[in-house]
Design an enzyme around this catalytic site. Structure first.
Site, PDB file in Angstrom:
ATOM      1  N   HIS A 203       0.811  -1.222   0.000  1.00  0.00           N
ATOM      2  CA  HIS A 203       0.000   0.000   0.000  1.00  0.00           C
ATOM      3  C   HIS A 203       0.842   1.269   0.000  1.00  0.00           C
ATOM      4  CE1 HIS A 203      -3.988  -1.895   0.678  1.00  0.00           C
ATOM      5  NE2 HIS A 203      -3.242  -2.867   1.171  1.00  0.00           N
ATOM      6  N   ASP A 466       4.212   9.155  -2.300  1.00  0.00           N
ATOM      7  CA  ASP A 466       3.042   8.467  -1.766  1.00  0.00           C
ATOM      8  C   ASP A 466       2.697   7.303  -2.680  1.00  0.00           C
ATOM      9  OD1 ASP A 466       1.119   8.138   0.166  1.00  0.00           O
ATOM     10  OD2 ASP A 466       0.346  10.180   0.003  1.00  0.00           O
TER      11      ASP A 466
END
Length: 861
Positions: A203, A466
């Site tokens: 993730h 990110d």
């Protein structure tokens, strides 16, 4: 030597088979009679937190976070799933009786808690996961700490997870492991269960090979992850970085052209990208909740956006005072003026534009983490106020920064830096009635967060690195069908999808400053157009469909003979790009087995309402010609699809209706076909004999075809009869101008002059289309693939040899792809797509899966 052997025997309270021994499932082993296979989700943290009640009982509350939000709804709605993870509590603070009650509370929600000591948390979670892997994976290698004792604890806790998971596994179960906390777990489980279906998803970003190789235990980490059948990332770039690390650190492992690693133990590990989404409807609905609307009204009033006069009166009064101070007898004011930006200049500038410039709100919602780029973001905002002083007094920045890891020195330094920058900007630019930055450093629930989102004219989302960044998607969902502008970092996965945002390099302060100014100046009409294009795709790429897509791919790569030519995300992206850039598009799609699962009886394959909506969405665009090419009778095709904006080809090309270029909407029979009444009188009795001999088989007559179906019959009996039937038919079909086709559990006789390939040939040979795609699941569809041009996309659904370029697992993958293409059609229209067209929790995929499951259960009975 395996990981189980190196780490020693299980710890206290662990259960399972003996150390070092693998378990291969035999028929019936590890599975109770009557039990269905399940999904076992394993993550660092459970999706729910515990809360003690006054009566000594416990209740659970949903955690806030990307993983819990993304997979939580899937877990709740699929009753055959378990979730295993850390409980979040210190077991030393509870008695054995209390711990038993806690386990029971979690068990009622199908969660299995793992209890970790402070020592284990410090080494595994705070140490190796957060001090080593987190900074390294986000390209902050200078922040990474490499401690042998943390690594040893990381291995130990991964083993603890394995010991909890191992006794729960049954034959046919799917294990889905989440994130960087558990990168050794796939191999540990693989050593115990060589035949298990295991998936792992990251993730966060995966770093470049040069950064990753600096990790002293990089080979062990890669080997641990490669225990999975499917290794997932947010973007194709992250997948490429992982493959580059494999080539660099484990060159002995062969990787084929399909992105599949051949492992020494015989299993295969496929690498692919699966961009995660959000629950779009949840945020859209919450943005309209009374609390969120009240929050927005409050922000509008404070920032001077509402029609109330308090703000305007205050700013105007301050401007009048500044003008008075500029007179020759106002030396008292000048004594307090700053030389570079006088207070009087700021006040006069703000007052002069009251009524002529709309007040705006900028919003950011982040965790206080060095990867989020908060100092750079604040510098860009301050530079914009300096470069464009007309915004002074007219733009307010709501910065929500939730503190995290407050005891860590690097995070303390970050907070001090952010606090200082906020203070400097507010001190430099504030007016008596206006403060440029509203700085909130606490956690808020979803409703007030959605209120902040909806109040924002601009969302400033500029992380330095990110994995995906769901804030950008949440903001757009809260602005469903309306204006609101997104400034987005190119260093997060969302930038690959949200291309209509103002994309910036977060390290380039001047670039972010200019993008922020342009976002504030954009017209509402242009902002809305951009949003509609991005929202259309977000309504398809939801969290629920992300779960479905990953698990469907895991089933595909775990099945023998299904990994070759697999449609990966790089193929998917190429199809979408070509579709979006095309002027005219042709889609040729089979029905049974392609758009809907194969079922026991043909009449049960009637399209769901969700599928009909999808076909309408794609086929209604004037630049799309969507042709359903089926072996079904033209009467059934008319009943099921006659009212939809699609062309129809029935009975393998013998009949057609509403084709491109046709002036008539009547059914047309192909020319040169033999008289069906004559030859069916010969063929039908032969097939009737087979139907008599094989219980639960039956014969279907069409206008120009006859088929014997044996899907419901005993496989051994049906197979013997199939061979006999083929022998009898071969003796008569040649002289009648007929041919025999074998499909899935069907033997069919049709005229030689008909085939799906011949039926579509005029369209694929024309120069009318710059995008062409054909999809099918059986031998009859191979004739379509054979005539498709090289530039066209051909996709085989299910197993078997094929001429198609690509392969998907089942109709689930087809409907997901078509829904994504349908979003591209919606982008072209510049009109909002109704959210029920692409529902995230109850999609066309779910209806198809439910239909398949119902049929399977009936068949099993």
């Amino acid at each position: 030597m395996g990981l189980w052997d190196r780490l020693g025997p299980p710890g206290p309270g662990a259960t399972g088979s003996r150390r070092g021994q693998s378990r291969r499932f035999r028929h019936g082993q590890g599975k109770k009679a009557g039990c269905m296979s399940r999904l076992i989700i394993v993550s660092n943290r459970l999706p729910m937190s515990l809360q003690a009640q006054e009566d000594g009982s416990y209740t659970l509350h949903q955690n806030v976070g990307g993983l819990a939000t993304a997979i939580g709804p899937y877990h709740r709605s699929h009753k055959d799933s378990l979730w295993i993870g850390w409980s979040g509590i210190d077991p030393q603070k509870y008695s054995e009786k209390e711990l038993a009650g806690i386990r029971q509370a979690y068990r009622e929600s199908r969660c299995i808690p793992i209890f970790l000591s402070k020592e284990e948390l410090n080494g595994y979670y705070a140490g190796f996961s957060n001090n080593t892997l987190w900074p390294l994976f986000h390209d902050f290698s200078h922040e990474a700490v490499f401690r042998q004792e943390d690594w040893e604890m990381y291995r130990k806790v991964n083993m603890r997870f394995a010991q909890v998971v191992e006794p729960l596994i049954r034959k046919g179960d799917t294990i889905w492991i989440q994130d960087y906390h558990l990168m050794l777990l796939p191999k540990m489980l693989r050593e115990r269960y060589p035949d298990a279906s295991i998936g792992w998803f990251l993730h966060v970003p995966f770093p470049s090979a040069e950064i990753f190789r600096s990790l002293p235990w990089s080979r062990e980490i890669l080997e641990g992850v490669l225990g999975a059948n499917l290794i997932g990332f947010h973007t194709v770039d992250f997948s490429a970085s992982f493959l580059a690390s494999l080539h660099r650190l484990l060159p002995e492992l062969p990787v084929n052209q399909d992105g599949v690693v051949e492992m020494p133990d015989g299993h295969r590990a496929a690498i692919d990208a699966f961009p995660i989404g959000i629950d779009y409807n949840l945020y859209r609905r919450t943005a309209h909740s009374s609390l969120a609307r009240a929050m927005r009204r409050g922000i509008d009033e404070v920032c001077g956006k509402s029609p109330r006069h308090r703000y305007r009166t205050s700013v105007t009064a301050e401007g009048v005072a500044a003008n008075e101070a500029a007179t020759s007898d106002a030396n008292w004011w000048n004594h307090y003026m700053e030389k570079d930006i006088p207070e009087s200049t700021l006040a006069k500038q703000a007052a002069s534009s009251v009524g002529s410039r709309s007040n705006k709100v900028i919003v950011s919602v982040d965790r206080l983490d060095y990867t989020k780029g908060l100092p750079e973001r604040l510098q860009a905002f301050g530079r914009m106020l300096d470069k464009y002083p007309e915004w002074v007094g007219h733009v307010t920045y709501y910065l929500l920064a939730t503190p995290s890891r407050e005891v860590v020195e690097s995070y303390q330094r970050l907070k001090a830096q952010v606090d200082q920058l906020v203070g400097e900007i507010n001190g430099r630019y504030s007016l008596l009635a206006w403060t440029p930055i509203h700085y909130i450093t606490r956690s808020l629930s979803i409703k007030p967060v959605c209120g902040i989102y909806t109040a924002g004219d601009v969302a400033l989302v500029t992380p330095l690195r990110d994995g995906m960044n769901l804030v950008a998607k949440e903001y757009l969902a809260c602005h469903d069908g309306r204006d609101g502008t997104l400034v987005l970092s190119d260093m997060c996965g969302a930038a690959d999808e949200l291309t209509d945002a103002f994309i910036v390099n977060p390290y380039d302060i001047d670039m972010v400053c200019e993008a922020l100014h342009n976002a504030l100046e954009i017209t509402p009409e242009e902002s809305k157009r951009r949003n509609i294009r991005m929202q259309a795709r977000l309504k398809v790429r939801t969290a629920a469909n992300w779960c479905t897509s990953f698990l469907d791919s895991l089933r595909q790569v775990s099945a023998p003979g299904m990994t070759d030519r697999r449609l990966r995300m790089d193929h998917h992206n190429a199809i979408v790009r070509q579709w979006d850039g095309a002027h005219r598009r042709l889609v040729l799609c089979d029905y049974d087995g392609t758009l809907t699962p194969l079922v026991r009886r043909p009449e049960r394959a009637k399209p769901t309402q969700a599928l009909r909506r999808l076909l309408t969405q794609v086929g209604s665009n004037p630049d799309v010609d969507f042709l359903l090419v089926s072996g079904r009778s033209h009467q059934i095709m008319q009943d099921w699809f006659g009212d939809l904006p699609v062309g129809l080809i029935a009975e393998h090309g013998a009949w057609n209706r509403n084709l491109p270029g046709s002036d008539s909407d009547e059914w047309q029979r192909a020319q040169g076909l033999p008289d069906s009444d004559t030859w069916q009188k010969v063929i039908r009795p032969i097939m009737d004999e087979s139907a008599t001999r094989v219980p639960r088989s039956f014969v279907e007559s069409k206008s120009d075809a006859v088929a014997w179906h044996y899907r419901m019959s005993d496989a051994q009996v049906a197979e013997q009869e199939r061979q006999d039937l083929l022998h009898r038919l071969r003796g008569v079909v040649v002289g009648l101008g007929l041919m025999i086709m074998e499909n899935s559990k069907v033997v069919e006789v049709t005229p030689v002059a008909t085939s799906k390939g011949q039926a579509i040939l005029p369209f694929v040979n024309s120069d009318d289309y710059d995008f062409m795609m054909a999809l099918g699941d059986d031998e009859t569809d191979e004739t379509m693939f054979a005539v498709m041009p090289d530039k066209g996309w051909t996709i085989k659904v299910g197993p078997g040899q094929t001429k198609a370029r690509l392969r998907v697992n089942d109709p689930t993958a087809v409907t997901l792809l078509l829904a994504d293409l349908g979003a591209g059609v919606a982008r072209d229209s510049h009109e909002p797509v109704a959210s029920h067209d692409f529902r995230d929790d109850h999609t066309v995929v779910d209806e198809a899966h439910a239909q398949f499951t119902d049929d399977k259960q009936s068949r099993d009975k």
